[in-house]
Each structure stands twice: as C-alpha cells, then as structure tokens.
Design a protein around this motif. Structure first.
Motif, mmCIF file in Angstrom:
data_model
loop_
_atom_site.group_PDB
_atom_site.id
_atom_site.type_symbol
_atom_site.label_atom_id
_atom_site.label_comp_id
_atom_site.label_asym_id
_atom_site.label_seq_id
_atom_site.Cartn_x
_atom_site.Cartn_y
_atom_site.Cartn_z
ATOM 1 N N ARG A 18 0.987 -1.130 0.010
ATOM 2 C CA ARG A 18 0.061 -0.006 0.208
ATOM 3 C C ARG A 18 0.807 1.280 -0.077
ATOM 4 O O ARG A 18 2.032 1.069 0.545
ATOM 5 N N ARG A 19 0.324 2.420 -0.713
ATOM 6 C CA ARG A 19 1.081 3.574 -0.611
ATOM 7 C C ARG A 19 0.810 4.230 0.838
ATOM 8 O O ARG A 19 -0.392 4.000 1.274
ATOM 9 N N SER A 20 1.710 4.703 1.572
ATOM 10 C CA SER A 20 1.611 5.372 2.814
ATOM 11 C C SER A 20 0.882 6.838 2.689
ATOM 12 O O SER A 20 1.150 7.410 1.864
ATOM 13 N N ARG A 21 0.012 6.838 3.651
ATOM 14 C CA ARG A 21 -0.692 8.200 3.838
ATOM 15 C C ARG A 21 0.067 8.887 4.702
ATOM 16 O O ARG A 21 0.021 10.472 4.651
ATOM 17 N N ARG A 24 4.978 10.253 3.613
ATOM 18 C CA ARG A 24 4.825 10.471 2.006
ATOM 19 C C ARG A 24 5.899 11.760 1.991
ATOM 20 O O ARG A 24 5.603 12.822 2.500
ATOM 21 N N THR A 27 3.951 10.585 -3.513
ATOM 22 C CA THR A 27 2.859 9.736 -3.565
ATOM 23 C C THR A 27 2.624 8.725 -2.438
ATOM 24 O O THR A 27 1.623 8.023 -2.520
ATOM 25 N N GLY A 28 3.911 8.585 -1.710
ATOM 26 C CA GLY A 28 3.874 7.430 -0.722
ATOM 27 C C GLY A 28 4.352 6.137 -1.369
ATOM 28 O O GLY A 28 4.198 5.370 -0.381
ATOM 29 N N GLU A 72 -3.926 3.363 -1.843
ATOM 30 C CA GLU A 72 -3.457 3.921 -0.302
ATOM 31 C C GLU A 72 -3.676 3.049 0.845
ATOM 32 O O GLU A 72 -4.924 2.469 0.693
ATOM 33 N N SER A 73 -3.146 3.430 1.849
ATOM 34 C CA SER A 73 -3.391 2.333 2.974
ATOM 35 C C SER A 73 -4.615 3.093 3.985
ATOM 36 O O SER A 73 -5.189 4.446 3.681
#
Length: 73
Positions: A18-21, A24, A27-28, A72-73
């Motif tokens: 997952r991309r980190s919120r 970042r 974009t993470g 995203e996470s």
C-alpha cells in the motif's frame, strides 16, 4: 482421516503493498515499499533516485505507474 495443523489465515498475517498516507514525500510509493519489505523508506527513496539516474529516467515511469496502481493505506 488425518488432521493437519495448518493455522487459519487471518487478515493480520497477509502483507499488502500500500502507498503510505503518513510518511509520504510525493505519493507515498517509496514509504509503502519500505513498509512492505521492512526497510527504512529513506533507503528506498535514495535507491529510487539513483535508479532513475542510472536507468535514464525509466524508473520514473515505473514510479508513476506504481503511484496509479498501488492503493493507499
């Protein structure tokens, strides 16, 4: 019948990319990769910059694709 000792799969035992919120810079993506592989996100960021330099910018396209494809996470 034989009984197997396989533990049940729970949501906590499955790793998801997952991309980190929270951690970042753009974009993470690098933070998400760092969390997934249990590596410091700054090391992933440095590797991404060096990789973009040595691949002539091809890694930038992969980064943009990852930013679009990884949720995203």
């Amino acid at each position: 019948m034989t009984e197997t000792n396989i533990p049940p799969v729970t949501d906590h035992s499955i790793k998801r990319l997952r991309r980190s919120r929270t951690d970042r810079k753009l974009t993470g993506v690098c933070a998400g990769i760092g969390e997934y592989f249990d590596v410091d996100p700054n090391i992933v960021r440095i590797a991404a910059v060096l990789g973009a330099f040595f691949t002539g910018g091809t890694l930038i396209l992969a980064y943009l694709a990852a930013a679009l494809l990884i949720p995203e996470s």
